[in-house]
Design a protein around this motif. Structure first.
Motif, PDB file in Angstrom:
ATOM      1  N   GLY A  79      44.737  31.672  41.884  1.00 37.15           N
ATOM      2  CA  GLY A  79      45.012  33.040  42.300  1.00 37.15           C
ATOM      3  C   GLY A  79      45.192  33.951  41.100  1.00 37.15           C
ATOM      4  O   GLY A  79      44.676  35.077  41.072  1.00 37.15           O
TER       5      GLY A  79
ATOM      6  N   ALA B 195      42.284  36.727  40.213  1.00 41.46           N
ATOM      7  CA  ALA B 195      42.653  38.138  40.235  1.00 41.46           C
ATOM      8  C   ALA B 195      42.313  38.819  38.918  1.00 41.46           C
ATOM      9  O   ALA B 195      41.826  39.959  38.894  1.00 41.46           O
TER      10      ALA B 195
ATOM     11  N   TYR C 131      45.629  48.565  40.905  1.00 41.89           N
ATOM     12  CA  TYR C 131      45.772  47.111  40.739  1.00 41.89           C
ATOM     13  C   TYR C 131      47.185  46.673  40.370  1.00 41.89           C
ATOM     14  O   TYR C 131      47.683  45.690  40.933  1.00 41.89           O
TER      15      TYR C 131
ATOM     16  N   LEU D 239      49.138  46.989  43.640  1.00 46.94           N
ATOM     17  CA  LEU D 239      48.832  45.889  44.550  1.00 46.94           C
ATOM     18  C   LEU D 239      49.449  44.581  44.040  1.00 46.94           C
ATOM     19  O   LEU D 239      49.984  43.783  44.823  1.00 46.94           O
ATOM     20  N   GLY D 240      49.402  44.376  42.725  1.00 45.53           N
ATOM     21  CA  GLY D 240      50.008  43.170  42.165  1.00 45.53           C
ATOM     22  C   GLY D 240      51.511  43.121  42.392  1.00 45.53           C
ATOM     23  O   GLY D 240      52.069  42.078  42.759  1.00 45.53           O
TER      24      GLY D 240
ATOM     25  N   LEU E  39      52.143  42.212  46.020  1.00 45.87           N
ATOM     26  CA  LEU E  39      51.926  40.777  46.280  1.00 45.87           C
ATOM     27  C   LEU E  39      53.058  39.928  45.717  1.00 45.87           C
ATOM     28  O   LEU E  39      53.487  38.953  46.341  1.00 45.87           O
TER      29      LEU E  39
ATOM     30  N   ALA F 142      56.116  40.382  48.004  1.00 43.27           N
ATOM     31  CA  ALA F 142      55.981  39.663  49.270  1.00 43.27           C
ATOM     32  C   ALA F 142      55.849  38.155  49.051  1.00 43.27           C
ATOM     33  O   ALA F 142      56.310  37.359  49.880  1.00 43.27           O
ATOM     34  N   GLY F 143      55.221  37.761  47.947  1.00 46.02           N
ATOM     35  CA  GLY F 143      54.964  36.342  47.716  1.00 46.02           C
ATOM     36  C   GLY F 143      56.211  35.544  47.408  1.00 46.02           C
ATOM     37  O   GLY F 143      56.328  34.386  47.821  1.00 46.02           O
TER      38      GLY F 143
ATOM     39  N   PRO G 163      49.759  33.926  46.980  1.00 45.19           N
ATOM     40  CA  PRO G 163      49.990  35.376  46.846  1.00 45.19           C
ATOM     41  C   PRO G 163      50.682  35.772  45.548  1.00 45.19           C
ATOM     42  O   PRO G 163      50.271  36.733  44.896  1.00 45.19           O
ATOM     43  N   ILE G 164      51.720  35.049  45.173  1.00 43.97           N
ATOM     44  CA  ILE G 164      52.433  35.442  43.950  1.00 43.97           C
ATOM     45  C   ILE G 164      51.557  35.218  42.724  1.00 43.97           C
ATOM     46  O   ILE G 164      51.606  35.990  41.760  1.00 43.97           O
TER      47      ILE G 164
ATOM     48  N   ALA H 152      48.220  35.560  42.647  1.00 42.24           N
ATOM     49  CA  ALA H 152      47.286  36.685  42.613  1.00 42.24           C
ATOM     50  C   ALA H 152      47.974  37.950  42.120  1.00 42.24           C
ATOM     51  O   ALA H 152      47.392  38.737  41.358  1.00 42.24           O
ATOM     52  N   GLY H 153      49.221  38.167  42.542  1.00 41.56           N
ATOM     53  CA  GLY H 153      49.956  39.338  42.083  1.00 41.56           C
ATOM     54  C   GLY H 153      50.175  39.324  40.576  1.00 41.56           C
ATOM     55  O   GLY H 153      50.008  40.354  39.904  1.00 41.56           O
TER      56      GLY H 153
END
Length: 521
Positions: free
Chosen positions: A295, A299, A316, A319-320, A323, A326-327, A349-350, A352-353
């Motif tokens: 991830g 990303a 970006y 969005l990171g 993520l 939330a991750g 998710p984390i 990718a963030g």
């Protein structure tokens, strides 16, 4: 420079990338073998602190005494520290030897990049960037796997010994195949006062985050104030104050510090959950982190291509940050009954963030700095991530250790908890042989510690999201930069350093400036 010479430099960079990840999967076994899991955060923090404090100093030493000689010296420091770590007999020795290893690690990346910037012409930068792009996923994905396999099949000590043959090969190739021309410009002066104050502030504030005396906080703040004052007066500051006059640059460094804290904490403590709660072997725990690693890398690569295509980047980091915010709470679902496949998938998710923020902050840093300050700007970015990792491990790792210790004491009693944590019984290999009541108490205590750490990580993610919203969408510069004027010379009329165009080629975690220098992401 021959291909073998380039290969030697890439090995040096690979060692720097690999070491921060290969040890993570071995940490639970190390804690059980040497005792003192409450000291475990300092196995990582000592290494990170030493590397952070010496990175800008190695760069200056390379300018003064020759980049090749300085790079070789840093590799020797790193290898001596690696050998000593493998020989450590208790946690105190290991922490001290990790600091020695970190002293050398601070010069690995900056030394290789400095040599490449001098020797590689612009027309070959793209090809070299591709080579760097190959070794990064090998280190990021292979690090946890290799660390687990070495711990399973040989010993945790081999996570340090493995550096020795690689480093020896790098030294051989660099000594025989890399020939750096002597510098023709005036040699700069080392900012001794700035380096000392920056090191003092970094060490003091990190120790404070780890729960040491509050007096260190005052020392750290005073050192920071003095550092700023010195940097304003010195001829060649480690961190030119003019860089921070740009709003986006300052925000990028703050974001880098926070994302460094999240990345190092998560990659070093999730393997402990995988091994002590899920019962995974060190090798398997490395494989369970593959979604996080892929991830992060995916990303970075996708973000670099998208920014190159449309020139827009503000979305970006936002969005990171979202993520990451939330991750981290999503990982609160992890407990003793969570299926291994789900536990692994929840790390995506984390990861990718983290990748989104790392790539975009690199671009923002490059786009915000004058061409004459590119080296200092990227050094500041690397330092911010390293310091962030040190602070994150110290602070969140201390929360983890304290909560786990409290949980063990509450379920088993203080005496039994102390026996487990200091007597060498709290290892993945020995856990199945413990009484069922004791093993269950360990799993619950580790989960409690992980949850407290993840709540802290979520707070950091929220801070990343909030700061990212303040980033301005400044148009990207294009074109090849003019050569900067000599020190003290006036700018040509009508064209300041800020206006000199620069073409940036995006390609993952490294940005290549077409003047031939490569900036780490």
């Amino acid at each position: 420079m021959t291909r073998l010479g380039i290969f030697g430099l890439l090995i040096g960079m690979f060692l720097a990338m690999l070491d921060g990840l290969i040890v993570g999967t071995a940490l639970p076994t190390i804690a059980g073998d040497l005792g003192g899991p409450d000291q475990l955060p300092w196995v990582v923090t000592a290494y990170m602190l030493a590397g952070a404090a010496t990175t800008p100093i190695w760069g200056k030493l390379g300018d003064l005494f020759g980049r090749k000689a300085t790079f070789i010296t840093s590799i020797v420091f790193f290898l001596v520290g690696s050998a000593l770590c493998g020989l450590a007999q208790d946690m105190t020795q290991l922490i001290a030897f990790r600091a020695v290893q970190g002293l050398g690690a601070g010069g690995l990346m900056v030394g290789a990049l400095a040599i490449i910037g001098v020797l590689v012409p612009p027309r070959e930068s793209g090809r070299l960037q591709s080579m760097i792009g190959v070794i990064m996923p090998v280190a990021y994905v292979g690090g946890p796997l290799l660390g687990g396999l070495l711990t399973d099949q040989l010993s945790w000590r081999w996570t340090f010994y493995v550096n020795l043959p690689l480093g020896a090969l790098a030294l051989l190739l660099i000594v025989t195949r890399v020939h750096v021309p002597p510098a023709v410009r005036a040699r700069p002066r080392i900012d001794y006062a700035g380096a000392t104050l920056l090191t003092t502030a970094t060490v003091a504030l990190t120790l404070l985050a780890g729960g040491t005396s509050w007096i260190l906080g005052a020392i750290g703040l005073l050192a920071l104030v003095a550092f700023v004052a010195v940097e304003r007066r010195t001829a060649e500051p480690i961190m030119p104050p003019r860089l921070f006059a740009d709003r986006n640059f300052t925000l990028a460094q703050m974001l880098s510090l926070l994302v460094g804290a999240v990345m190092l904490t998560v990659t070093n403590y999730l393997p402990q959950y995988m091994q002590l709660v899920q019962g995974a072997s060190p090798a398997a725990s490395g494989m369970l982190l593959l979604p996080l690693m892929f991830g992060m890398l995916g990303a970075q690569l996708v973000t670099g291509r998208l920014i190159s295509a449309n020139g827009r980047y503000r979305i970006y980091p936002i969005l990171g940050g979202a993520l990451m915010t939330a991750g981290a709470p999503a990982l609160l679902l992890l407990d003793g009954d969570t299926p291994a496949a789900l536990a692994s998938a929840l790390t995506l998710p984390i990861g990718a963030g983290i990748g989104l923020v790392m790539q975009s902050t690199t671009l923002i840093t490059m786009n915000s700095a004058d061409p004459r300050d590119m080296g200092a700007a990227n050094g500041t970015l690397t330092l911010a991530r390293t310091v962030g990792g040190s602070l994150g491990i110290a602070l969140l790792g201390s929360l983890y250790a304290a909560r786990m210790g409290d949980g063990l004491a509450a379920r088993l009693g203080p005496a039994e908890a102390d026996r487990l944590t200091t007597g060498g019984e709290l290892t993945p290999a020995l856990l199945p042989g413990l009484p069922e009541r004791t093993a269950d108490a360990v799993r619950l205590a580790v989960t409690d510690g992980l949850h407290v750490m993840l709540l802290g990580t979520a707070v950091l993610g929220a801070a990343v999201f909030a700061l990212s919203c303040l980033v301005r969408e400044t148009p990207l510069r294009s074109g090849v930069p003019d050569a900067p004027p000599p020190p003290g010379a006036p700018e040509p009329p009508g064209r300041s350093a800020r206006q000199r165009p620069t073409r940036l080629t995006q390609g993952g975690a490294f940005d290549v400036v077409d003047s031939g220098s490569i900036a780490p992401g």
